[in-house]
Design an enzyme around this catalytic site. Structure first.
Site, PDB file in Angstrom:
ATOM      1  N   GLY A 146      56.887 -64.222 -85.257  1.00  0.00           N
ATOM      2  CA  GLY A 146      58.296 -63.805 -85.245  1.00  0.00           C
ATOM      3  C   GLY A 146      59.172 -64.930 -85.773  1.00  0.00           C
ATOM      4  O   GLY A 146      58.927 -66.090 -85.467  1.00  0.00           O
TER       5      GLY A 146
ATOM      6  N   ARG B  22      52.640 -61.347 -88.916  1.00  0.00           N
ATOM      7  CA  ARG B  22      51.745 -61.665 -87.790  1.00  0.00           C
ATOM      8  C   ARG B  22      50.290 -61.470 -88.219  1.00  0.00           C
ATOM      9  O   ARG B  22      49.466 -60.964 -87.467  1.00  0.00           O
ATOM     10  CB  ARG B  22      52.077 -60.772 -86.593  1.00  0.00           C
ATOM     11  CG  ARG B  22      53.465 -61.002 -86.018  1.00  0.00           C
ATOM     12  CD  ARG B  22      53.612 -60.321 -84.682  1.00  0.00           C
ATOM     13  NE  ARG B  22      54.981 -60.269 -84.206  1.00  0.00           N
ATOM     14  CZ  ARG B  22      55.598 -61.255 -83.566  1.00  0.00           C
ATOM     15  NH1 ARG B  22      54.965 -62.378 -83.343  1.00  0.00           N
ATOM     16  NH2 ARG B  22      56.846 -61.112 -83.163  1.00  0.00           N
TER      17      ARG B  22
ATOM     18  N   ASP C 141      51.898 -70.093 -80.782  1.00  0.00           N
ATOM     19  CA  ASP C 141      50.495 -70.390 -80.441  1.00  0.00           C
ATOM     20  C   ASP C 141      49.502 -69.650 -81.331  1.00  0.00           C
ATOM     21  O   ASP C 141      48.422 -70.173 -81.626  1.00  0.00           O
ATOM     22  CB  ASP C 141      50.214 -70.148 -78.955  1.00  0.00           C
ATOM     23  CG  ASP C 141      50.722 -68.810 -78.473  1.00  0.00           C
ATOM     24  OD1 ASP C 141      51.366 -68.086 -79.258  1.00  0.00           O
ATOM     25  OD2 ASP C 141      50.461 -68.470 -77.303  1.00  0.00           O
TER      26      ASP C 141
ATOM     27  N   THR D  87      59.275 -71.103 -81.483  1.00  0.00           N
ATOM     28  CA  THR D  87      59.416 -69.787 -80.844  1.00  0.00           C
ATOM     29  C   THR D  87      60.628 -69.761 -79.932  1.00  0.00           C
ATOM     30  O   THR D  87      60.878 -70.723 -79.194  1.00  0.00           O
ATOM     31  CB  THR D  87      58.189 -69.350 -80.016  1.00  0.00           C
ATOM     32  OG1 THR D  87      58.533 -68.158 -79.302  1.00  0.00           O
ATOM     33  CG2 THR D  87      57.716 -70.367 -79.012  1.00  0.00           C
TER      34      THR D  87
ATOM     35  N   ASP E 151      60.665 -68.038 -77.465  1.00  0.00           N
ATOM     36  CA  ASP E 151      60.111 -67.867 -76.110  1.00  0.00           C
ATOM     37  C   ASP E 151      59.917 -69.203 -75.386  1.00  0.00           C
ATOM     38  O   ASP E 151      59.804 -69.235 -74.164  1.00  0.00           O
ATOM     39  CB  ASP E 151      58.751 -67.146 -76.176  1.00  0.00           C
ATOM     40  CG  ASP E 151      58.837 -65.808 -76.891  1.00  0.00           C
ATOM     41  OD1 ASP E 151      59.952 -65.290 -77.048  1.00  0.00           O
ATOM     42  OD2 ASP E 151      57.779 -65.295 -77.307  1.00  0.00           O
TER      43      ASP E 151
ATOM     44  N   ASP F 237      57.381 -71.121 -75.101  1.00  0.00           N
ATOM     45  CA  ASP F 237      56.219 -71.083 -74.205  1.00  0.00           C
ATOM     46  C   ASP F 237      54.980 -71.788 -74.776  1.00  0.00           C
ATOM     47  O   ASP F 237      53.867 -71.523 -74.335  1.00  0.00           O
ATOM     48  CB  ASP F 237      55.875 -69.624 -73.873  1.00  0.00           C
ATOM     49  CG  ASP F 237      55.530 -68.809 -75.112  1.00  0.00           C
ATOM     50  OD1 ASP F 237      55.664 -69.335 -76.237  1.00  0.00           O
ATOM     51  OD2 ASP F 237      55.126 -67.644 -74.956  1.00  0.00           O
TER      52      ASP F 237
ATOM     53  N   ARG G 241      58.548 -62.562 -74.051  1.00  0.00           N
ATOM     54  CA  ARG G 241      57.174 -62.160 -73.715  1.00  0.00           C
ATOM     55  C   ARG G 241      56.842 -62.471 -72.261  1.00  0.00           C
ATOM     56  O   ARG G 241      57.569 -62.076 -71.386  1.00  0.00           O
ATOM     57  CB  ARG G 241      56.177 -62.840 -74.651  1.00  0.00           C
ATOM     58  CG  ARG G 241      56.104 -62.225 -76.022  1.00  0.00           C
ATOM     59  CD  ARG G 241      54.722 -62.494 -76.596  1.00  0.00           C
ATOM     60  NE  ARG G 241      54.731 -62.565 -78.048  1.00  0.00           N
ATOM     61  CZ  ARG G 241      54.628 -61.495 -78.835  1.00  0.00           C
ATOM     62  NH1 ARG G 241      54.540 -60.291 -78.330  1.00  0.00           N
ATOM     63  NH2 ARG G 241      54.627 -61.649 -80.149  1.00  0.00           N
TER      64      ARG G 241
HETATM   65  O1  F6P Z   1      57.711 -64.169 -79.769  1.00  0.00           O
HETATM   66  C1  F6P Z   1      59.034 -63.958 -80.138  1.00  0.00           C
HETATM   67  C2  F6P Z   1      59.474 -62.561 -79.812  1.00  0.00           C
HETATM   68  O2  F6P Z   1      60.824 -62.439 -80.191  1.00  0.00           O
HETATM   69  C3  F6P Z   1      59.259 -62.132 -78.367  1.00  0.00           C
HETATM   70  O3  F6P Z   1      60.229 -62.640 -77.502  1.00  0.00           O
HETATM   71  C4  F6P Z   1      59.272 -60.636 -78.525  1.00  0.00           C
HETATM   72  O4  F6P Z   1      58.560 -59.995 -77.497  1.00  0.00           O
HETATM   73  C5  F6P Z   1      58.595 -60.428 -79.843  1.00  0.00           C
HETATM   74  O5  F6P Z   1      58.730 -61.626 -80.572  1.00  0.00           O
HETATM   75  C6  F6P Z   1      59.152 -59.302 -80.667  1.00  0.00           C
HETATM   76  O6  F6P Z   1      58.372 -59.157 -81.784  1.00  0.00           O
HETATM   77  P1  F6P Z   1      58.766 -58.297 -83.058  1.00  0.00           P
HETATM   78  O7  F6P Z   1      59.733 -59.092 -83.866  1.00  0.00           O
HETATM   79  O8  F6P Z   1      57.468 -58.085 -83.742  1.00  0.00           O
HETATM   80  O9  F6P Z   1      59.397 -57.029 -82.563  1.00  0.00           O
END
Ligand code: F6P
Length: 349
Positions: free
Chosen positions: A12, A74, A105, A128, A130, A132, A174
């Site tokens: 992301g 991804r 990660d 990220t 997140d 994390d 997440r």
């Molecule tokens: O890992 C970053 C993040 O924004 C998370 O917080 C979220 O769950 C996910 O990516 C959303 O992913 P996408 O952009 O594929 O909808």
């Protein structure tokens, strides 16, 4: 010795990616005389060998731009039989000496495998919203995201207050509660619900009733998309958008805000609304902190390459940028410690 370096961004997007790219190119070209090439759309671009030029001219206006000029995906090369081989072939075809991979990660895990199994020299920086990734005290993109969460609370408060409602705000992140906790506390959330502690809706409803009995006219609840909800009978589950998983095995989270608002209204009789902050947390320009952190990461990543130090990620430890083995990131996601979650408990009305 002159080197040619490929840069890619995976997973992301996060605010700060372009500032890492910019600083890396500046450092590499001006200090070491290196040449750069941008690999498009993460590992997908390496497998398909799709690139763009990365000269000083290409990056000089990137001081403030969000997202990534390189595009992202991804894609996991290790999900295809010939994936790692394609990566190696492209690396050689482009005449690269090293790759800087900016990602979370999953991206770092692939970079580590390509280094240890395919012999491709890689260096990473932890990205990220997140926050994390194990091995760093902070990831770039996180500061911008928590500021977005805080600003959302500042806005939602006035409408919650005007209508005497419960406002439930669903926050990304997440399976870790960093964004919800810090963004929520900064935004004055009354109740903060994070994945690190399973949520009992009856308990939350009780807290809200007590608040109302004390004379509070409205309430703000911050909830992580990845919280585990305790249902009747003690069963715990997370709420997902569908059953599909991506190439790294992740489900798409989301939907808890709506359920929680409905259930809280039912249990308290207090009108409730929900807001899903979603990708607003990730889009747009980075904060000054993220621009600065990313700039430092970009410079440090190229310095690792100058020292032939591969299989590492540059990280923030306290106020210092240092390098650690990418193995650190593979130790599993970094959860919020209990003592920090307790700060939100102290501030509950
Ligand atoms: O890992 C970053 C993040 O924004 C998370 O917080 C979220 O769950 C996910 O990516 C959303 O992913 P996408 O952009 O594929 O909808």
């Amino acid at each position: 010795m002159s080197k040619k370096i490929g840069i890619l961004t995976g997973g992301g997007d996060a605010p700060g990616l372009n500032q890492v790219i910019r600083a890396a190119v500046y450092r590499g070209v001006k200090t070491y005389g290196y040449e750069f090439v941008g690999i498009l759309d993460g590992w997908k671009g390496l497998m398909e060998c799709k690139t763009m030029p990365l000269t000083l001219d290409d990056v000089y206006e990137l001081s403030h731009e969000g997202g990534t000029i390189l595009g992202s995906s991804r894609t996991n090369p290790y999900k295809r039989e010939d994936g790692p081989k394609l990566c190696k072939e492209c690396f050689e075809k482009l005449g690269l000496d090293a790759i800087i991979a900016l990602g979370g990660d999953d991206t770092i895990g692939v970079a580590y495998k390509l280094f240890t199994q395919e012999g491709i020299p890689t260096v990473c920086a932890p990205k990220t919203i997140d926050n994390d990734i194990s091995g760093t005290d902070q990831c770039f993109g996180f500061d911008t995201a928590i500021n977005r969460v805080m600003e959302a609370f500042d806005r939602l408060r006035t409408t919650a207050k005007s209508h005497h409602r419960i406002m439930v705000v669903e926050v990304m992140g997440r399976h870790a509660g960093w964004m919800t906790l810090i963004g929520g506390v900064a935004g004055g959330a009354d109740i903060v619900l994070v994945p690190e502690e399973p949520v009992d809706i009856d308990e939350v409803a009780l807290k809200l009733k007590k608040m109302r009995d004390k004379g509070r006219k409205y309430a703000m609840v911050a909830v992580s998309e990845g919280v585990k909800i305790k249902f009747a009978g003690g069963m715990e589950d997370i709420i997902t958008q569908d059953a599909e998983v991506d190439e790294f095995g992740h489900v798409r989270l989301g939907g808890i805000g709506k359920i929680l608002a409905k259930e809280l209204q039912k249990r308290t009789g207090w009108e409730a609304r929900h807001v899903v902050l979603g990708h607003l947390q990730r889009g747009g320009v980075p904060t000054a902190f993220d621009r600065w952190l990313s700039t430092r990461f970009g410079i440090a990543a190229v310095d690792q390459i100058a020292n032939d130090n591969y299989g590492v990620m540059v990280v923030l430890k306290g106020f210092e940028i240092v390098s650690v083995s990418m193995e650190e990131a593979a130790k599993g996601i970094r959860m919020v410690p209990k003592e920090l979650i307790n700060i939100a408990r102290i501030l509950e009305p």
